[in-house]
Scaffold this motif. Structure first.
Motif, short mmCIF file in Angstrom:
data_model
loop_
_atom_site.label_atom_id
_atom_site.label_comp_id
_atom_site.label_asym_id
_atom_site.label_seq_id
_atom_site.Cartn_x
_atom_site.Cartn_y
_atom_site.Cartn_z
N TYR A 1 0.93 -1.31 -0.08
CA TYR A 1 0.14 -0.24 0.02
C TYR A 1 0.64 1.14 -0.08
CZ TYR A 1 -3.33 3.65 1.79
OH TYR A 1 -3.51 4.77 1.88
N ALA A 2 1.64 1.29 0.93
CA ALA A 2 2.73 2.39 1.20
C ALA A 2 3.54 2.69 -0.30
CB ALA A 2 3.81 2.23 2.19
N ARG B 1 0.91 3.78 -2.93
CA ARG B 1 0.31 5.29 -2.66
C ARG B 1 1.38 6.29 -2.84
NH1 ARG B 1 -2.08 9.06 -1.92
NH2 ARG B 1 -3.75 9.47 -0.27
N TYR B 2 2.53 5.91 -2.26
CA TYR B 2 3.45 7.03 -2.19
C TYR B 2 4.65 6.87 -3.02
CZ TYR B 2 0.96 7.96 2.11
OH TYR B 2 -0.14 8.46 2.69
#
Ligand SMILES: Nc1ncnc2c1ncn2[C@@H]1O[C@H](COP(=O)(O)OP(=O)(O)OP(=O)(O)O)[C@@H](O)[C@H]1O
Ligand SMILES: [Mg+2]
Lengths: 354, 262
Positions: free
Chosen positions: B86-87, B90-91
């Protein structure tokens, strides 16, 4: 519940690059303001700041008398419509629309009733049980609109909501958006890079460039009286002729353009903004007339094209090539020496920027 | 363009299938043989060797251990892998690229090296109990599958959906569970299955971490083979194959196999 939105000297950065610089903006209660500008000028960034997805590095954002600046995004109660619609793929149209109501702790019955009511208002009654994947672009857009409207937000924000639709649908949808926004009296910020779209539905339009608002005015003023060269160029003043005041001649100002030709601009009809200025005109703002018939720019005609309502000429002037229109009744031939007469109500004199 | 397939291409395809499927046919055949040694084609037909798996207590025990490790290790790995994926998605802009590659190291390092270093660090170094170091080892072994497969579905995920949820009143954390997770569910299931199968069939890492009293099915298979060369080995192999095929069949039925290759 109508409120105003105020941005005071807001700056925003991504990492070390500044994206918005000292931006101030006031959207009155019930007003729809468009942010208009080319790609990368900071329109989306402005919305993200107001929505709370990005923190400003300076300045404050207020909604009515509420300071939003430090409020987390989920507590701001702002209706957002995204360019990609951003519908929840795993939920039906009804559950998509009811999502915001559910977050507000509303019971299933009541939120379904309200969602259905809003779905009917955007004309999708028959599709309430479908999933977004089975909708057309226009229908998805309507769902996104209904989902944002149903929470009755005091502020609605749209980020290029129509850019994925075809031309005909775009016109229908923008009218619909305007109608719903006015019916609810909701304050709204609308982002687009389509000038016609912005001008047609907005109370006022902010023309942006490189993280700054260049001019914020009604479409009528922007269209006829741009305040600077950037805005003039943006709204279609094709001809920009740099000039310099050389003498005061009674009730006129004598200005010289590049190449040495001079022209007398009567005071009162033309408002000269300084010693150096720019004469900005659309082709219809420069009338092609017989040589010497009125004060104007000497020119030699080049290619003539027929526009239906007028002839358009490519003209060679001492200050370079310009486009000017001439009447249908008196066509000129290529090579003719003429005078281009600035039409006061269709030209602007703009300050030269430092 | 001609539409007829070239005969050479057909011959080539047949050869590929032969080499891929041939050994499997031989194993299945050997597992059914009545002889007490491995032979193909089978002489007579019996299911005795399959019963034998369950009669030998070591097989029963290690089978349970293997399943426990596959489920537990994968679950543990998902607990780290989903937030990591996810990280990373997302980033994407903010996170340095090499960090994403750290998560696939367990695939890039030769498995035998991974196993050895895990033994040195977990069992010898930290002195973890055997079962625990096996669990951690398997979780690390399958982490790349979790991060990569979940990451693939997150890369197709439009994060403005998450922002839409937040703008409608969800906190970031709640938005993750109510709109992000349901939409990457398929990726999580696929990652889980790949990881599960990898863990179930692993030898190289397990062989360094197993110890007195605790072993996994593939390791037990090796141990058995050193003493007996009977068709039990073949029948265990067939059993592992069947589990894999069954899991794949479930995926095919629910999500479609193309899903795993996406
Ligand atoms: N996440 C980010 N990290 C770094 N820079 C960014 C990021 N998002 C946007 N920018 C930069 O900020 C500037 C403004 O971006 P913004 O998205 O506000 O433009 P925009 O006016 O909405 O353009 P468009 O019409 O293309 O949507 C651009 O120069 C862009 O490159
Ligand atoms: Mg944008």
């Amino acid at each position: 519940m109508t409120v105003s939105l105020t941005l005071d000297n807001v700056s925003a950065h991504y990492g070390s690059t500044q994206v918005l610089e000292d931006l101030s903006l006031h959207v009155a209660e019930g007003e729809l303001i468009s942010l208009l500008g080319s790609s990368g000028c900071g329109k989306t960034t402005t919305l993200r700041l107001v929505a709370g997805f990005l923190q400003p590095t300076a300045g404050t954002i207020r909604l009515g008398d509420r300071d939003l600046t430090r409020l987390p995004a989920h507590a701001r109660n702002i209706g957002l419509v995204f360019q990609t619609y951003a519908l929840f793929p795993h939920l039906t149209v009804r559950d998509n629309v009811a999502f915001g109501l559910k977050q507000r702790g509303m019971g299933r019955k009541e939120r379904d009733r309200r969602a259905d009511e809003m779905i009917a208002r955007v004309g999708l009654d028959a599709l309430a049980d479908r999933h977004p994947a089975n909708l057309s672009g226009g229908q998805r857009q309507r769902v996104a609109l209904a989902r944002a409207l149903v929470i009755e937000p005091p502020l609605l924000m749209f980020d290029e909501p129509l850019s994925n639709l075809d031309a005909k649908l775009r016109v229908d949808m923008r009218v619909e958006i305007r109608r719903l926004q006015q019916a609810n009296g909701t304050t709204a910020v609308y982002v687009t890079h389509d000038q016609e779209e912005a001008f047609s539905i907005s109370d006022r339009v902010a023309i942006m460039n490189a993280g700054r608002i260049m001019q914020l005015d009604t479409p009528e003023v922007l269209y006829s009286k741009p305040a600077n060269a950037f805005v003039a160029d943006f709204v279609g003043f094709e001809n920009m002729i740099p000039m310099r005041v050389v003498a005061e001649a009674g009730d006129a100002v004598r200005a010289e353009m590049e190449g040495g030709a001079t022209m007398d601009l009567p005071r009162g009809t033309f408002d000269v903004p300084g010693r150096d200025f720019i004469l900005a005109a659309r082709p219809e703002g420069l009338l092609v007339a017989p040589e010497g018939s009125a004060p104007g720019i000497p020119a030699k005609l080049g290619l003539r094209t027929y526009l239906g309502r007028a002839y358009q000429y490519q003209c060679d002037t001492p200050a370079g090539s310009v486009m000017a229109n001439g009447p249908l009744s008196a066509p000129f031939d290529a090579g003719a020496a003429v005078t281009l007469v600035p039409q006061p109500d269709q030209c602007c004199l703009l300050p030269v920027e430092a | 363009m001609q539409n007829k397939t070239h005969p050479l291409l057909i011959a080539f395809a047949v050869l590929v299938f032969f080499f891929l499927l041939g050994p499997l046919v031989i194993i299945i055949g050997s597992a059914l043989s009545e002889t007490s040694y491995l032979t193909f084609p089978p002489q007579g037909l019996t299911l005795h060797w399959f019963e034998n798996i369950f009669e030998i207590s070591a097989f029963r025990r290690t089978m349970a251990t293997s399943f426990m490790l596959a489920v537990g290790g994968t679950a543990l790995s998902m607990l780290i892998g989903i937030p990591a994926a996810y990280a990373l998605a997302r980033y994407r802009v903010e996170i340095p690229r090499f960090l994403g590659n750290v998560y696939v190291l367990p695939i890039l390092i030769p498995e035998i090296v991974l196993g050895f270093s895990l033994m040195k660090s977990l069992a010898t170094g930290l002195g973890l109990p055997i079962t625990l170091s096996l669990l951690v080892g398997h979780a690390l072994l399958v982490l790349p599958y979790c991060v990569r497969v979940v990451g693939a579905s997150l890369n197709n995920f439009d994060f403005s959906i998450e922002e839409a949820a937040v703008s409608l009143g969800c906190t970031r954390a709640k938005a993750f569970f109510t709109v992000v997770l349901p939409n990457i569910q398929a990726g999580i299931i696929a990652g889980f299955i790949l990881a599960f199968i990898t863990s179930l069939n692993d030898v190289s890492v397990s062989i360094f971490l197993t110890g007195p009293g605790v072993s996994t099915l593939p390791i037990q298979l090796l141990a058995h083979m050193e003493q007996f060369f009977d068709p039990t080995i073949a029948s265990v192999s067939v059993l592992l194959m069947l589990v894999t095929v069954a899991v794949m069949a479930i995926v095919e039925r629910t999500l479609g196999l193309t899903f795993l290759t996406k």
